[in-house]
Scaffold this active site. Structure first.
Site, short mmCIF file in Angstrom:
data_model
loop_
_atom_site.label_atom_id
_atom_site.label_comp_id
_atom_site.label_asym_id
_atom_site.label_seq_id
_atom_site.Cartn_x
_atom_site.Cartn_y
_atom_site.Cartn_z
N ASP A 178 -1.37 -3.44 -6.12
CA ASP A 178 -2.36 -4.33 -5.51
C ASP A 178 -3.10 -3.70 -4.34
OD1 ASP A 178 0.04 -4.39 -3.80
OD2 ASP A 178 -1.06 -5.91 -2.68
N LYS B 255 6.51 -6.60 -5.80
CA LYS B 255 5.96 -7.10 -7.03
C LYS B 255 5.34 -5.97 -7.84
CE LYS B 255 4.30 -11.03 -4.34
NZ LYS B 255 3.08 -11.54 -3.73
N GLY B 256 5.04 -4.86 -7.19
CA GLY B 256 4.24 -3.81 -7.81
C GLY B 256 4.74 -3.30 -9.16
N LYS C 54 3.28 10.08 -5.53
CA LYS C 54 2.18 10.54 -4.66
C LYS C 54 2.79 11.47 -3.61
CE LYS C 54 -0.94 7.20 -3.36
NZ LYS C 54 -1.41 6.19 -2.38
N ASP D 100 5.53 6.72 -2.50
CA ASP D 100 4.49 7.14 -1.57
C ASP D 100 5.17 7.84 -0.39
OD1 ASP D 100 1.70 6.97 -0.76
OD2 ASP D 100 2.27 5.41 0.64
N PHE E 133 -5.69 5.71 -2.53
CA PHE E 133 -5.11 4.39 -2.71
C PHE E 133 -5.55 3.85 -4.07
CE2 PHE E 133 -4.35 -0.11 -2.16
CZ PHE E 133 -3.09 -0.08 -1.58
P1 IMP Z 1 6.61 3.85 0.36
O1 IMP Z 1 7.72 3.31 1.15
O2 IMP Z 1 5.51 4.36 1.25
O3 IMP Z 1 7.01 4.89 -0.65
O4 IMP Z 1 5.96 2.60 -0.34
C1 IMP Z 1 5.99 2.40 -1.67
C2 IMP Z 1 5.33 1.09 -2.01
O5 IMP Z 1 4.05 1.00 -1.40
C3 IMP Z 1 5.09 1.00 -3.48
O6 IMP Z 1 6.15 0.36 -4.11
C4 IMP Z 1 3.80 0.23 -3.57
O7 IMP Z 1 4.08 -1.14 -3.68
C5 IMP Z 1 3.09 0.52 -2.28
N1 IMP Z 1 2.02 1.54 -2.46
C6 IMP Z 1 2.09 2.85 -2.14
N2 IMP Z 1 0.96 3.51 -2.47
C7 IMP Z 1 0.15 2.58 -3.02
C8 IMP Z 1 -1.18 2.64 -3.60
O8 IMP Z 1 -1.86 3.67 -3.68
N3 IMP Z 1 -1.66 1.46 -4.06
C9 IMP Z 1 -0.96 0.29 -4.03
N4 IMP Z 1 0.28 0.19 -3.52
C10 IMP Z 1 0.82 1.33 -3.01
MG MG Z 2 3.70 -3.04 -3.16
#
Ligand code: IMP
Ligand code: MG
Length: 185
Positions: free
Chosen positions: A162, A46-47, A134, A106, A155
């Site tokens: 969220d 949803k982000g 990030k 991330d 974060f």
């Molecule tokens: P990844 O697989 O670790 O790259 O995850 C990415 C997903 O994690 C993103 O689409 C976000 O929904 C969530 N996410 C990563 N970092 C944050 C943060 O700092 N705040 C909120 N959601 C995050």
């Molecule tokens: Mg998310």
């Protein structure tokens, strides 16, 4: 500013104005690169829902939209490394120019899995547009074709992002107060 929400905010990292100009710039670049290509914008729920809504209104060429939902987080602040498809696309992407629209990159675990899955469906091309990067937490290398802003290893919430499903409606990108997490853990 909405006081019930802002009580939990430690500080704003990215203001409304910065978000607006970043999204406008990304939209302009995509519009230039995809003239005549009718791209399919694929947003990861949803982000990315707010970013997607703002981005497509900055795109001046014809495009279509579709949504996917994946989950790798549960309710916490750290990635579990497990990726689950909760909602797949409605669109057949074979032969389409696909642009994946993500809120934040991330660890890269979710995105690298997703990009591989989409590429297996034989689209004409797949590119990634991420509002936030990030890099400090990257575990899997992922190429970002359209990158908005780089953020520090903290974060963050707001503008769709969220914490435990809350704060998505905060209009800026912000860092929560430490006690908010401590309340929940
Ligand atoms: P990844 O697989 O670790 O790259 O995850 C990415 C997903 O994690 C993103 O689409 C976000 O929904 C969530 N996410 C990563 N970092 C944050 C943060 O700092 N705040 C909120 N959601 C995050
Ligand atoms: Mg998310």
């Amino acid at each position: 500013m909405n006081s019930e929400l802002s009580q939990d905010i430690d500080r704003v990292l990215i203001s409304r104005g910065q978000l607006q100009s970043t999204v406008a710039e990304l939209g302009a670049r995509i519009s230039r690169d995809y003239a005549g290509k009718n791209p399919l914008m694929v947003s990861v729920l949803k982000g990315a829902f707010i970013f997607m809504a703002d981005l497509v209104r900055e795109i001046t060429v014809p495009c279509t939209v579709d949504f996917m939902a994946v989950s790798s987080y549960g309710k916490g602040v750290k990635s579990s490394g497990q990726v689950q498809i909760i909602k797949d696309l409605d669109t057949n992407i074979e032969g389409r120019h696909v642009i994946v629209v993500e809120d934040i990159l991330d660890s890269g675990v979710t995105l690298s899995y997703l990009l591989e899955l989409l590429r297996a469906r034989r689209p004409a091309s797949v590119r990634l547009c991420a509002l936030l990067d990030k890099p400090a937490r990257r575990k899997v290398p992922v190429q970002i074709d359209y990158r908005g802003l780089t953020v520090p290893d903290e974060f963050i919430v707001g503008y769709g992002l969220d914490y435990a499903e809350q704060y998505r409606n905060f209009p800026e990108i912000a860092v929560l107060k430490r006690e908010v997490y401590e309340k929940h853990s």
